[in-house]
Design an enzyme around this catalytic site. Structure first.
Site, mmCIF file in Angstrom:
data_model
loop_
_atom_site.group_PDB
_atom_site.id
_atom_site.type_symbol
_atom_site.label_atom_id
_atom_site.label_comp_id
_atom_site.label_asym_id
_atom_site.label_seq_id
_atom_site.Cartn_x
_atom_site.Cartn_y
_atom_site.Cartn_z
ATOM 1 N N GLY A 8 0.841 -1.206 0.000
ATOM 2 C CA GLY A 8 0.000 0.000 0.000
ATOM 3 C C GLY A 8 0.871 1.249 0.000
ATOM 4 C CD GLN A 12 -2.912 11.594 4.044
ATOM 5 O OE1 GLN A 12 -3.722 10.794 4.538
ATOM 6 N NE2 GLN A 12 -2.821 12.827 4.461
ATOM 7 C CG LEU A 13 2.001 6.258 6.411
ATOM 8 C CD1 LEU A 13 2.614 7.393 7.218
ATOM 9 C CD2 LEU A 13 1.402 5.214 7.363
ATOM 10 C CG ASP A 34 -0.749 0.942 -3.936
ATOM 11 O OD1 ASP A 34 -1.896 0.709 -4.342
ATOM 12 O OD2 ASP A 34 -0.527 1.620 -2.907
ATOM 13 C CG ASP A 52 -5.243 -7.379 -4.614
ATOM 14 O OD1 ASP A 52 -5.216 -7.268 -3.366
ATOM 15 O OD2 ASP A 52 -6.288 -7.517 -5.267
ATOM 16 C CE1 TYR A 142 -8.800 2.577 8.947
ATOM 17 C CE2 TYR A 142 -9.416 4.193 10.601
ATOM 18 C CZ TYR A 142 -8.461 3.638 9.759
ATOM 19 O OH TYR A 142 -7.183 4.157 9.738
ATOM 20 C CE LYS A 146 -6.213 0.762 10.599
ATOM 21 N NZ LYS A 146 -5.036 0.262 9.867
HETATM 22 P P1 NAD Z 1 -4.427 5.552 1.689
HETATM 23 O O1 NAD Z 1 -5.841 5.120 1.395
HETATM 24 O O2 NAD Z 1 -3.966 6.888 1.241
HETATM 25 O O3 NAD Z 1 -3.419 4.465 1.091
HETATM 26 C C1 NAD Z 1 -3.666 3.087 1.138
HETATM 27 C C2 NAD Z 1 -2.978 2.453 -0.059
HETATM 28 O O4 NAD Z 1 -3.251 1.059 -0.018
HETATM 29 C C3 NAD Z 1 -3.497 2.990 -1.407
HETATM 30 O O5 NAD Z 1 -2.414 3.393 -2.224
HETATM 31 C C4 NAD Z 1 -4.223 1.798 -2.005
HETATM 32 O O6 NAD Z 1 -4.126 1.720 -3.424
HETATM 33 C C5 NAD Z 1 -3.500 0.632 -1.347
HETATM 34 N N1 NAD Z 1 -4.318 -0.581 -1.327
HETATM 35 C C6 NAD Z 1 -5.647 -0.683 -1.097
HETATM 36 N N2 NAD Z 1 -6.023 -1.964 -1.218
HETATM 37 C C7 NAD Z 1 -4.909 -2.675 -1.500
HETATM 38 C C8 NAD Z 1 -4.664 -4.050 -1.749
HETATM 39 N N3 NAD Z 1 -5.638 -4.958 -1.741
HETATM 40 N N4 NAD Z 1 -3.389 -4.438 -2.011
HETATM 41 C C9 NAD Z 1 -2.389 -3.531 -2.051
HETATM 42 N N5 NAD Z 1 -2.559 -2.216 -1.838
HETATM 43 C C10 NAD Z 1 -3.811 -1.803 -1.573
HETATM 44 O O7 NAD Z 1 -4.216 5.362 3.250
HETATM 45 P P2 NAD Z 1 -3.127 6.081 4.179
HETATM 46 O O8 NAD Z 1 -3.727 7.334 4.687
HETATM 47 O O9 NAD Z 1 -1.817 6.108 3.502
HETATM 48 O O10 NAD Z 1 -3.097 5.054 5.399
HETATM 49 C C11 NAD Z 1 -2.095 4.056 5.504
HETATM 50 C C12 NAD Z 1 -2.312 3.282 6.790
HETATM 51 O O11 NAD Z 1 -2.281 4.198 7.901
HETATM 52 C C13 NAD Z 1 -3.658 2.564 6.867
HETATM 53 O O12 NAD Z 1 -3.494 1.343 7.536
HETATM 54 C C14 NAD Z 1 -4.496 3.491 7.698
HETATM 55 O O13 NAD Z 1 -5.506 2.795 8.379
HETATM 56 C C15 NAD Z 1 -3.467 4.051 8.656
HETATM 57 N N6 NAD Z 1 -3.886 5.348 9.223
HETATM 58 C C16 NAD Z 1 -3.989 6.456 8.412
HETATM 59 C C17 NAD Z 1 -4.428 7.659 8.967
HETATM 60 C C18 NAD Z 1 -4.574 8.903 8.139
HETATM 61 O O14 NAD Z 1 -4.999 9.938 8.660
HETATM 62 N N7 NAD Z 1 -4.217 8.882 6.855
HETATM 63 C C19 NAD Z 1 -4.728 7.727 10.344
HETATM 64 C C20 NAD Z 1 -4.642 6.584 11.114
HETATM 65 C C21 NAD Z 1 -4.194 5.397 10.544
#
Ligand code: NAD
Length: 315
Positions: A8, A12-13, A34, A52, A142, A146
């Site tokens: 993934g 964003q992260l 990804d 995936d 969600y 978690k």
């Molecule tokens: P995001 O949605 O921006 O990125 C998730 C990525 O995972 C995407 O690029 C997507 O294409 C990829 N993805 C989705 N399904 C997939 C699959 N089956 N196989 C491979 N890749 C797949 O999310 P984010 O904000 O980057 O969050 C990353 C992690 O941090 C997550 O676990 C999220 O729960 C956690 N988190 C994020 C936040 C926040 O504010 N952004 C806060 C708390 C926790």
């Protein structure tokens, strides 16, 4: 050569964390993965593979073939999107984590990182300075995924000695990619609107306080936790993590200092109920004590940095 797999990575992260990992370990050591080929263009500094994570056979082959020793598992369905597709969110969030933990056990991986969230808390959780240990009755799919994930992480650490580490991120704010469907996304979108000279339509109430964190602090916390000696990582479910707590009216005031004509209106939608079930602020004293956590950014310092850099950033 031992490899670090980021699942993934294009989110964003992931797009920022993968860059930091590549700077630290070298781009050849890091495999960003990804869902589709379109993400490849983001990763000219490290390797990229389409993966995936629900295709467990392909994932296992990659882990074996590349001698992967660390996994950062970031793929998930986030809070707002999860409410629209609850069973899909549960399947993806849980099956993928259990698979990664199984891989860590089977191949004796060095370390696994998996993020949790403030979404593990719920309406019966103390809202101010929410402690590490308290009532957790999440009411989003969600948050439920978690919370269950945290229990599985601790289970795999205790039963199988898998060195899994986790942080309960607050809302993450970064300008280098667009957010992925979370309840705190407004705090990213608002900067884009201010710079574009447009009025901002906020989907939360003006006084809706939530814990937040600027992306450079989230990256620092993640790497500090992953580099801490194993014996210092005393919590194997997930650490509370805190930086800034603010409401939409506070971020608006902070932006006004740079864009005095910026306008906002408040039209709360279904995401208000999610925000209302989460804490206002977080007590992260165990993270401070165990591995020395300390954030660098407050609200005004973050606003200044974003408003200076976002106009020059191309997606
Ligand atoms: P995001 O949605 O921006 O990125 C998730 C990525 O995972 C995407 O690029 C997507 O294409 C990829 N993805 C989705 N399904 C997939 C699959 N089956 N196989 C491979 N890749 C797949 O999310 P984010 O904000 O980057 O969050 C990353 C992690 O941090 C997550 O676990 C999220 O729960 C956690 N988190 C994020 C936040 C926040 O504010 N952004 C806060 C708390 C926790």
């Amino acid at each position: 050569m031992e490899k670090i797999l980021v699942i993934g990575a294009a989110g964003q992260l992931g797009s920022e964390l993968t860059k930091s990992l590549s700077e630290l370990y070298g781009g050849e050591q890091v495999i960003a993965t990804d869902l589709n080929e379109a993400a490849k263009s983001k990763f000219d500094y490290c390797r990229f593979e389409v993966l995936d994570i629900m295709d467990q056979e392909a994932a296992k082959d990659l882990i074996k073939k590349e001698n992967v020793k660390q996994i950062y598992h970031l793929a998930a369905v986030l809070s707002a999107t999860g409410e629209k597709k609850p069973l899909f969110a549960w399947d993806l969030n849980m099956d993928s984590l259990l698979f990664v933990l199984e891989m860590a056990r089977e191949f004796k991986l060095d370390k696994v990182y998996w993020p949790s969230s403030i979404a593990v808390f719920g309406p019966n959780t103390p809202k101010i300075n929410t402690p590490q240990y308290c009532v957790k009755e999440p009411n989003t799919v969600y948050g439920i995924s978690k919370q269950a994930g945290e229990r599985w992480c601790e289970y795999y650490f205790q039963k199988y000695h898998v060195d899994v580490r986790s942080l309960r991120y607050p809302g993450l704010i970064g300008y280098k990619s667009l957010p992925g469907g979370g309840t705190t996304d407004y705090a990213v979108d608002i900067y884009h609107k201010a710079i574009a000279g447009e009025k901002f339509n906020c989907f939360l109430r003006e006084d809706s306080y939530l814990p937040m964190m600027y992306m450079p602090d989230a990256i620092k916390a993640t790497l500090d936790l992953m580099h801490a000696p194993s014996e210092s990582v005393k919590i194997r479910s997930s650490y509370n993590l805190s930086a800034i707590s603010f409401a939409p009216k506070d971020i608006y005031q902070s932006i006004l200092k740079h864009y005095p004509n910026f306008e906002i209106e408040y039209n709360p939608d279904f995401r208000q109920a999610i925000a209302d079930s989460w804490p206002d602020s977080i007590d992260d004293s165990p993270a401070q004590k165990d591995w020395g956590w300390k954030p660098d950014y407050d609200l005004d310092k973050m606003t200044k940095d974003i408003l200076e850099n976002l106009p020059n950033f191309s997606f």
